[in-house]
Design a protein around this motif. Structure first.
Motif, mmCIF file in Angstrom:
data_model
loop_
_atom_site.group_PDB
_atom_site.id
_atom_site.type_symbol
_atom_site.label_atom_id
_atom_site.label_comp_id
_atom_site.label_asym_id
_atom_site.label_seq_id
_atom_site.Cartn_x
_atom_site.Cartn_y
_atom_site.Cartn_z
ATOM 1 N N VAL A 66 0.834 -1.207 0.000
ATOM 2 C CA VAL A 66 0.000 0.000 0.000
ATOM 3 C C VAL A 66 0.868 1.256 0.000
ATOM 4 O O VAL A 66 1.827 1.350 0.780
ATOM 5 C CB VAL A 66 -0.896 0.020 1.268
ATOM 6 N N ASP A 67 0.535 2.204 -0.857
ATOM 7 C CA ASP A 67 1.219 3.506 -0.836
ATOM 8 C C ASP A 67 0.280 4.537 -1.472
ATOM 9 O O ASP A 67 -0.427 4.212 -2.432
ATOM 10 C CB ASP A 67 2.545 3.442 -1.614
ATOM 11 N N PRO A 68 0.248 5.769 -0.962
ATOM 12 C CA PRO A 68 -0.651 6.768 -1.562
ATOM 13 C C PRO A 68 -0.028 7.517 -2.740
ATOM 14 O O PRO A 68 -0.674 8.381 -3.322
ATOM 15 C CB PRO A 68 -0.913 7.733 -0.399
ATOM 16 N N HIS A 115 6.021 8.356 10.504
ATOM 17 C CA HIS A 115 6.391 9.778 10.636
ATOM 18 C C HIS A 115 6.085 10.568 9.363
ATOM 19 O O HIS A 115 6.124 11.793 9.378
ATOM 20 C CB HIS A 115 7.870 9.937 11.053
ATOM 21 N N HIS A 116 5.776 9.872 8.269
ATOM 22 C CA HIS A 116 5.373 10.561 7.034
ATOM 23 C C HIS A 116 3.863 10.816 7.008
ATOM 24 O O HIS A 116 3.384 11.579 6.180
ATOM 25 C CB HIS A 116 5.686 9.702 5.802
ATOM 26 N N MET A 117 3.121 10.117 7.850
ATOM 27 C CA MET A 117 1.662 10.171 7.725
ATOM 28 C C MET A 117 1.115 11.486 8.265
ATOM 29 O O MET A 117 1.454 11.895 9.360
ATOM 30 C CB MET A 117 1.031 9.011 8.496
ATOM 31 N N ARG A 118 0.240 12.073 7.471
ATOM 32 C CA ARG A 118 -0.383 13.320 7.913
ATOM 33 C C ARG A 118 -1.510 13.016 8.882
ATOM 34 O O ARG A 118 -1.861 13.828 9.717
ATOM 35 C CB ARG A 118 -0.910 14.093 6.701
#
Ligand code: SAM
Length: 191
Positions: A66-68, A115-118
């Protein structure tokens, strides 16, 4: 992200020297995956871990990568095409949702992603229903005090992740300490 910044990030993530501190073989062994299991690799990026996970669960198992970021998934797809692996499904997720089927995954793995997730807390809340009853969530992310890694203000302290996880219905069941720069937390659903 510009194209050149993306290319530099992907090169860093796939750099062979990363193995010295990321210890991918030891990480995958510590996950204790069995043949036939289903893994949600959250924030798979270009797939540093993906082939190892796919081999660990075997052809009867499955990996949802999974990646956005569509551009990142395109790189992952290209790398997978050069392998014989047929048990990986790339998934274009949303910032706040992995968009996986309910009750399906035996393990969700996040490496250097939280730590990348908003919207990390919301993401975790939506992730839990996609897990089987006995599933585990593993989060590996930068230690606050490590000299290596992103700027300290961009890291998510271990205690903050554990607070978000607790609120999402997850509890810490184990922790590994063999990675020099990252914490390695193993959680389970609270029944
Ligand atoms: C530093 S890379 C890590 C990639 C891979 N896990 C690794 O260890 O090489 C972080 C990845 O997380 C992805 N990401 C960011 N926000 C995300 C989200 N909300 N859900 C899933 N992935 C996310 C980014 O697009 C990027 O590919």
């Amino acid at each position: 992200m510009t194209r050149s910044a993306l290319a530099a990030a992907l090169r860093r993530q796939l750099h062979p020297r990363r193995a010295r501190w990321q210890k991918p073989g030891a990480v995958v062994r510590a996950l204790g995956l069995r043949r036939g299991q289903v893994v949600a690799e959250i924030g798979a990026g270009p797939g540093y871990f993906t082939p190892r996970l796919a081999r660990a669960v075997g052809p009867s198992g499955h990996v949802y990568a999974v990646d956005p970021e569509a551009a990142v998934l395109a790189v992952l797809r290209g790398r997978l095409r050069r392998t014989r692996l047929r048990n990986v499904t790339p998934v274009l997720g949303r910032d706040d949702d992995a968009l996986l089927p309910p009750g399906r995954c035996d393990l969700a793995l996040l490496v250097n992603v939280y730590h990348h997730m908003r919207e990390g807390a919301a993401f975790l809340r939506r992730l839990v229903p996609t897990l089987t009853r006995d599933a585990r969530v593993v989060n590996i992310d930068w230690n606050e005090q490590s000299e290596w890694g992103p700027p300290p203000r961009r890291r998510v302290p271990r205690v903050r992740f554990l607070r978000d996880a607790r609120r999402a219905g997850l509890r810490l069941i184990a922790e590994h300490r063999f990675l020099p720069h990252q914490y390695f937390l193993v959680l389970r659903r609270v029944r």
